[in-house]
Every structure is written in C-alpha cells, then in structure tokens.
Design a protein around this motif. Structure first.
Motif, mmCIF file in Angstrom:
data_model
loop_
_atom_site.group_PDB
_atom_site.id
_atom_site.type_symbol
_atom_site.label_atom_id
_atom_site.label_comp_id
_atom_site.label_asym_id
_atom_site.label_seq_id
_atom_site.Cartn_x
_atom_site.Cartn_y
_atom_site.Cartn_z
ATOM 1 N N THR A 255 131.711 -1.220 17.457
ATOM 2 C CA THR A 255 133.049 -1.165 18.048
ATOM 3 C C THR A 255 133.704 0.173 17.800
ATOM 4 O O THR A 255 134.230 0.809 18.721
ATOM 5 N N TRP B 214 128.924 1.163 26.122
ATOM 6 C CA TRP B 214 129.138 -0.249 25.823
ATOM 7 C C TRP B 214 128.126 -1.111 26.569
ATOM 8 O O TRP B 214 127.523 -2.032 26.002
ATOM 9 N N MET C 35 139.376 -2.826 21.596
ATOM 10 C CA MET C 35 138.610 -2.977 20.357
ATOM 11 C C MET C 35 138.294 -4.440 20.086
ATOM 12 O O MET C 35 137.182 -4.767 19.658
ATOM 13 N N VAL D 184 135.530 -5.495 22.579
ATOM 14 C CA VAL D 184 134.223 -4.928 22.213
ATOM 15 C C VAL D 184 133.685 -5.643 20.983
ATOM 16 O O VAL D 184 132.504 -6.001 20.915
ATOM 17 N N PHE D 185 134.536 -5.876 20.003
ATOM 18 C CA PHE D 185 134.107 -6.536 18.770
ATOM 19 C C PHE D 185 133.605 -7.950 19.046
ATOM 20 O O PHE D 185 132.560 -8.356 18.546
#
Length: 90
Positions: A8, A28, A81, A84-85
């Motif tokens: 991340t 990503w 974030m 993505v995490f």
C-alpha cells in the motif's frame, strides 16, 4: 498484514513521487494480478487486472483533480490507501 502495508505504501508512494495516474494504476493492477495469478490462476487474473486498473485510474485521477484543495486531496488519498490495503487482503 505487514506485506499489505508495504504494498500500500509503495503504491501511494509512486503516486506521491510521480503524480502519474496511469503509472500508479498500472503498478496496483500488476501487483493485484501477480497475487491473483498465484492464488487462483489465469481466469481470475483476466478479470481482476482490468477492474483494478480502472478503479485505480479513477481514484488517482480524482486526487489529481483536487490538486488545488489540499484537504480534499488528502481525503481522496486516505480513501485510496484504505482501498489498496483492503485489496491486498489486509
């Protein structure tokens, strides 16, 4: 969880250093593709990568759009974030 945090922060770090939306979305998508390919095989890989790329492109384009308002840009990056995490299973 630790690996999810590293991935991340590296993706958001790519955006913060370059501010290049397509490069960040590509990183990503590639990382999610590698994880999907190792976990489930090529069928999930073909579905996940384009979806993650489009979502990443949208989120980081929105962050670029809010360049004038630092508060809105930070809020979009914090949301990015979290997305993505969670996508890395954290």
């Amino acid at each position: 969880m630790f690996l999810s945090m590293i991935l991340t922060l590296s993706i958001v770090g790519v955006y913060m250093k370059t501010e290049h939306v397509v490069a960040t979305a590509s990183v990503w998508a590639i990382l999610m593709g590698i994880i999907a390919l190792m976990a489930k095989g090529i069928s999930l890989y073909l579905f996940v990568v384009p979806v993650v790329f489009v979502i990443g492109w949208g989120i980081f384009s929105l962050a670029t759009y809010f360049e004038e308002s630092i508060f809105l840009r930070v809020m979009v990056l914090v949301f990015a974030m979290f997305m993505v995490f969670k996508s890395f299973g954290g």
